[in-house]
Design an enzyme around this catalytic site. Structure first.
Site, PDB file in Angstrom:
ATOM      1  N   ASP A  74       5.799  12.373  -1.858  1.00  0.00           N
ATOM      2  CA  ASP A  74       4.215  12.385  -1.583  1.00  0.00           C
ATOM      3  C   ASP A  74       3.624  12.393  -0.787  1.00  0.00           C
ATOM      4  O   ASP A  74       2.995  11.848   0.254  1.00  0.00           O
ATOM      5  CB  ASP A  74       4.655  10.748  -1.798  1.00  0.00           C
ATOM      6  N   GLU A 105      -2.976   9.168 -10.598  1.00  0.00           N
ATOM      7  CA  GLU A 105      -2.642   8.340  -9.503  1.00  0.00           C
ATOM      8  C   GLU A 105      -2.995  10.153  -8.556  1.00  0.00           C
ATOM      9  O   GLU A 105      -2.958  10.598  -8.558  1.00  0.00           O
ATOM     10  CB  GLU A 105      -0.934   7.903  -9.546  1.00  0.00           C
TER      11      GLU A 105
END
Length: 524
Positions: free
Chosen positions: A15, A187
């Site tokens: 991430d 997302e």
């Protein structure tokens, strides 16, 4: 020409988020239940990276108590507003939705100290922050749709944040549900103001094989957003299971000093197209702009083995790896690789020469508590890790050892247990919460023992005193088999198995040594 080899940060650094301030790039990644949390990496050239600090580096900044593996710190974003650095992030307790939430921390120096968290009144995950030309702050993030049209439909929201009130203010706007009808987990949204237009980069498809990147744009930050007709604009899923790299997505854009663009994103090295014990890693992708839209990996459409960096002037020594130009050998206590579970390492252990003194704790590896554990990420698919344990100070019934850790439910250890007659050698293989225990020989209680892990691709051997006590299959330990989001950690633990702890163990000569055939960047 100097190149940045992919992955630019190997091992479980998922991430990724990046920003540039002047000539320096700053990057942060998720750390879940491990502390210190949110490493802040700095680079001048996207090739050589150094760990300059951690955003979550103090016990008590956040409550990690009883947060199980693959909970904790999710998907940070780092930005700079011209005066100070901002990180927005989420802490998640997967067993209790009432805990955790989205928060913001700030710092004048990215090396720290970072402020205590300011909580955002916004549910969901993957928050991000953008600044408009007037200095207004726009928070945005992802949450499950309140009235979903399909399973795991999410929505991206945006709302203004007041610097003075330190709170979200004004009307909230839902701006995105994903590029494809029926897509799960739109997302990791990031908004950018580029040449007078707002661009939204978002992931979709879930952070696994079907991961993808989509883009939309609007004249106003609150929308309406129009998706690119080419969406999803980047993915590896169309390459099939024969691709050595899968799951590319969760991208964040950055402009370089020469005006060109790059993106960081996560992806997984999977030799069989399915399993990735090293976890989700940080990759670099070149980006071009065509017809007002970003094009990822132009003319190629997949992550490259290496990206040319024209402005770089220092190549990476082939004997080292990133970050911090790491080399094979002893991992000293001051090395930023060391992490612990739900507490910082110096709360768990005390530096002792070239190693640690680790007091026993009641919690076991099976507990979602503050375990007596210090360890490092596995960053290579071929690596030898060894440690000398002085277990002479263990009390009867206490155990210490070396563990290949995925989670509380899935790990493999080689260990010694103090008995009335000496130190009992043994191993425990825990799969989906069930233990298989094997015992070896007994050695004198005053003895030190050398424990080791030998990893060769998916094959793990756990060794005590030169003898193999256990073998494990990395395909049974990776996140695609066990669930969750983590790669493998290798570390030392000590437990009294719930009894009152009395002893300690000395960790000496903890060595992390990639083998000659280790794959530092096996993207092809």
């Amino acid at each position: 020409m100097i190149t940045a080899a992919n992955p630019i940060i190997p091992g479980c650094f998922p991430d990724p988020s990046i920003c540039r301030v002047g000539d320096d790039y700053y990057l942060v990644t998720s750390t879940f239940e491990y502390l210190p949390g949110l490493p802040v990496l700095r680079s001048r050239d996207l090739v050589n990276w150094e760990t300059i600090g951690f955003a979550i580096d103090r016990d008590g900044m956040l409550d990690f108590d009883r947060i199980a593996s693959s909970g904790g710190l999710y998907a940070p974003t780092i930005r700079h507003d011209g005066e100070r650095f901002w990180i927005v992030c989420t802490i998640v307790d997967q067993q209790d939705d009432s805990r955790g939430g989205n928060f913001v921390i700030t710092a004048e120096d990215p090396a720290g100290p970072w402020s205590d968290p300011i909580w955002l009144d916004a549910r969901g995950i993957d928050p991000s922050v953008a600044f408009d030309e007037d200095g207004r702050v726009w928070m945005h993030g992802t949450r499950l749709a309140e009235d979903p049209l399909w399973f795991h439909q999410t929505e991206v929201w945006v709302r203004e944040y007041s610097r003075t009130e330190q709170a979200l203010v004004g009307e909230e706007h839902v701006i995105w549900h994903g590029a494809v009808d029926g897509v799960v987990w739109a997302e990791a949204p990031h908004l950018y103001l580029i040449d007078g237009r707002w661009y939204l980069i978002a992931a979709e498809g879930g952070t696994e094989f079907h991961h993808a990147v989509s883009v939309a744009r609007a004249d106003e930050v609150t929308g309406p957003y129009v998706g690119n007709r080419a969406n999803p604009v980047f993915t590896h899923r169309h390459l099939g299971r024969s691709s050595p790299v899968i799951g590319a997505g969760h991208a964040d854009l950055v402009q370089t000093p020469d005006g060109s663009w790059q993106a960081v994103m996560l992806a997984m090295r999977a030799a069989d197209g399915h399993h990735y014990p090293l976890g989700r890693e940080t990759f670099l992708c070149d980006v071009a702009w065509e017809d007002g839209w970003p094009v990822f990996a132009p003319g190629r459409g997949s992550l490259a083995k290496a990206i040319e960096i024209p402005w770089a002037d220092t190549a990476v020594d082939e004997r080292t790896w990133q970050p911090d130009a790491r080399t094979a050998g002893v991992v000293l206590p001051g090395d930023p690789r060391w992490t612990s579970l739900r507490a910082v390492p110096r709360t768990i252990a005390t530096p002792d020469g070239d190693g640690w003194m680790l007091p026993v704790r009641a919690e076991a590896l099976t507990d979602a508590g503050t375990v007596a554990f210090v360890g490092v990420r596995q960053q290579h698919d071929h690596v030898d890790v060894t440690v000398d344990l002085d277990a002479s100070a263990l009390a009867v019934g206490e155990t210490a050892g070396l563990v290949v850790r995925q989670s509380e439910k899935d790990h493999v250890s080689v260990q010694v247990t103090r008995t009335d007659t000496g130190l009992q050698l043994g191993s425990v293989q825990r799969r989906a919460g069930r233990d298989t225990v094997s015992n070896g020989g007994v050695i004198p209680a005053e003895a030190s023992v050398t424990l080791g892990v030998r990893s060769r691709g998916y094959d793990y051997e756990l060794v005590a005193g030169g003898d193999v006590l256990a073998r494990a299959d990395g395909r049974e330990l990776d996140a695609s088999s066990t669930g969750g989001f983590l790669g493998i950690w290798l570390g030392v633990f000590a437990t009294s198995q719930g009894n009152e702890p009395r002893g300690s163990v000395r960790i000496r000569d903890f060595r992390y040594e990639p083998s000659e055939d280790a794959s530092l960047a096996p993207v092809t």
